[in-house]
Design a protein around this motif. Structure first.
Motif, PDB file in Angstrom:
ATOM      1  N   ILE A  74      24.169  18.930 -35.545  1.00 36.41           N
ATOM      2  CA  ILE A  74      25.265  18.687 -36.478  1.00 36.41           C
ATOM      3  C   ILE A  74      25.983  17.393 -36.102  1.00 36.41           C
ATOM      4  O   ILE A  74      26.299  16.560 -36.963  1.00 36.41           O
ATOM      5  CB  ILE A  74      26.263  19.874 -36.493  1.00 36.41           C
ATOM      6  N   ALA A  75      26.225  17.187 -34.796  1.00 40.70           N
ATOM      7  CA  ALA A  75      26.882  15.963 -34.333  1.00 40.70           C
ATOM      8  C   ALA A  75      26.046  14.724 -34.662  1.00 40.70           C
ATOM      9  O   ALA A  75      26.600  13.684 -35.065  1.00 40.70           O
ATOM     10  CB  ALA A  75      27.147  16.039 -32.834  1.00 40.70           C
TER      11      ALA A  75
ATOM     12  N   LEU B 276      15.864  11.665 -38.768  1.00 41.72           N
ATOM     13  CA  LEU B 276      14.727  12.343 -39.391  1.00 41.72           C
ATOM     14  C   LEU B 276      14.176  13.398 -38.447  1.00 41.72           C
ATOM     15  O   LEU B 276      13.787  14.485 -38.868  1.00 41.72           O
ATOM     16  CB  LEU B 276      13.651  11.335 -39.789  1.00 41.72           C
ATOM     17  N   GLY B 277      14.160  13.083 -37.157  1.00 40.58           N
ATOM     18  CA  GLY B 277      13.755  14.068 -36.153  1.00 40.58           C
ATOM     19  C   GLY B 277      14.727  15.231 -36.106  1.00 40.58           C
ATOM     20  O   GLY B 277      14.331  16.396 -35.989  1.00 40.58           O
ATOM     21  N   ALA B 278      16.020  14.932 -36.190  1.00 41.84           N
ATOM     22  CA  ALA B 278      17.044  15.988 -36.201  1.00 41.84           C
ATOM     23  C   ALA B 278      16.879  16.861 -37.445  1.00 41.84           C
ATOM     24  O   ALA B 278      17.005  18.087 -37.375  1.00 41.84           O
ATOM     25  CB  ALA B 278      18.437  15.373 -36.161  1.00 41.84           C
ATOM     26  N   LEU B 279      16.579  16.227 -38.561  1.00 39.12           N
ATOM     27  CA  LEU B 279      16.361  16.963 -39.803  1.00 39.12           C
ATOM     28  C   LEU B 279      15.163  17.902 -39.680  1.00 39.12           C
ATOM     29  O   LEU B 279      15.250  19.084 -40.032  1.00 39.12           O
ATOM     30  CB  LEU B 279      16.141  15.970 -40.953  1.00 39.12           C
TER      31      LEU B 279
ATOM     32  N   TRP C 268      28.139  25.675 -45.558  1.00 40.28           N
ATOM     33  CA  TRP C 268      28.824  24.400 -45.773  1.00 40.28           C
ATOM     34  C   TRP C 268      28.411  23.385 -44.712  1.00 40.28           C
ATOM     35  O   TRP C 268      28.121  22.226 -45.026  1.00 40.28           O
ATOM     36  CB  TRP C 268      30.335  24.613 -45.773  1.00 40.28           C
ATOM     37  N   LEU C 269      28.393  23.818 -43.446  1.00 45.63           N
ATOM     38  CA  LEU C 269      27.968  22.925 -42.366  1.00 45.63           C
ATOM     39  C   LEU C 269      26.545  22.414 -42.594  1.00 45.63           C
ATOM     40  O   LEU C 269      26.260  21.229 -42.419  1.00 45.63           O
ATOM     41  CB  LEU C 269      27.998  23.657 -41.022  1.00 45.63           C
TER      42      LEU C 269
ATOM     43  N   ALA D 197      22.752  27.619 -29.776  1.00 43.35           N
ATOM     44  CA  ALA D 197      24.003  27.176 -30.402  1.00 43.35           C
ATOM     45  C   ALA D 197      24.325  25.737 -29.993  1.00 43.35           C
ATOM     46  O   ALA D 197      24.770  24.929 -30.818  1.00 43.35           O
ATOM     47  CB  ALA D 197      25.143  28.119 -30.031  1.00 43.35           C
ATOM     48  N   ILE D 198      24.083  25.407 -28.729  1.00 41.50           N
ATOM     49  CA  ILE D 198      24.335  24.039 -28.269  1.00 41.50           C
ATOM     50  C   ILE D 198      23.436  23.060 -29.013  1.00 41.50           C
ATOM     51  O   ILE D 198      23.897  22.010 -29.479  1.00 41.50           O
ATOM     52  CB  ILE D 198      24.130  23.935 -26.742  1.00 41.50           C
ATOM     53  N   VAL D 199      22.167  23.396 -29.158  1.00 36.49           N
ATOM     54  CA  VAL D 199      21.245  22.522 -29.898  1.00 36.49           C
ATOM     55  C   VAL D 199      21.701  22.386 -31.355  1.00 36.49           C
ATOM     56  O   VAL D 199      21.688  21.290 -31.921  1.00 36.49           O
ATOM     57  CB  VAL D 199      19.791  23.039 -29.814  1.00 36.49           C
TER      58      VAL D 199
END
Length: 154
Positions: A146-147, A114-117, A95-96, A139-141
């Motif tokens: 997500i943020a 787009l970079g995050a994607l 879901w996330l 996990a932090i990354v």
């Protein structure tokens, strides 16, 4: 594989060599735990179940005596999440991710997203064959990505 000087050499990208056979054995073992414990085995319990001395182990004998005898995870994100968090944890993770991908692929999104994607896609691809989420820095990354996906949600 290519034979050179009487030795069989594995070509880079050849899925039959390298760590592939070991990963397949670990995945088979993880699936066995899922069959026995469909709700999962708990956080950081793979290493306990995997230990041949535990009495719980489904470890393949080929792994005993190798460094993979001490594997702490099944080298697959989906199997790892299911074993640690159960099927509901896997659904929550899905879901996330679906929420992230819906948000990050909207046409009006900034280049940073787009970079995050691209980063998330690479991380998930890597997670198919190794550890991805259950290491604190990873996990932090993940949560930072997500943020970013949520940063300007209307």
């Amino acid at each position: 594989a290519v034979v050179l000087g009487g030795r069989a050499l594995s070509l880079r990208g050849d899925v039959r060599g390298g760590s592939t056979p070991v990963r397949l054995l670990l995945w088979e073992e993880a699936l066995g735990y899922i069959r026995l414990h469909p709700l999962g085995i708990g956080l950081d319990q793979f290493v306990t179940y995997h230990d041949p001395k535990s009495g719980l182990s489904l470890i393949d004998p080929a792994l005993i005596g190798s460094s993979e005898q001490f594997a702490a995870h099944p080298h697959n994100l989906l199997l790892d999440i299911w074993l640690r968090l159960g099927p509901l944890g896997l659904l929550a993770f899905g879901w996330l991710l679906s929420r992230f991908f819906r948000s990050a692929t909207r046409p009006e999104r900034a280049p940073l997203l787009l970079g995050a994607l691209a980063t998330m896609v690479a991380a998930l691809a890597h997670g198919l064959v190794d550890n991805f989420y259950f290491v604190s820095d990873l996990a932090i990354v993940f949560w930072l990505l997500i943020a970013l996906g949520e940063s300007d949600r209307a």
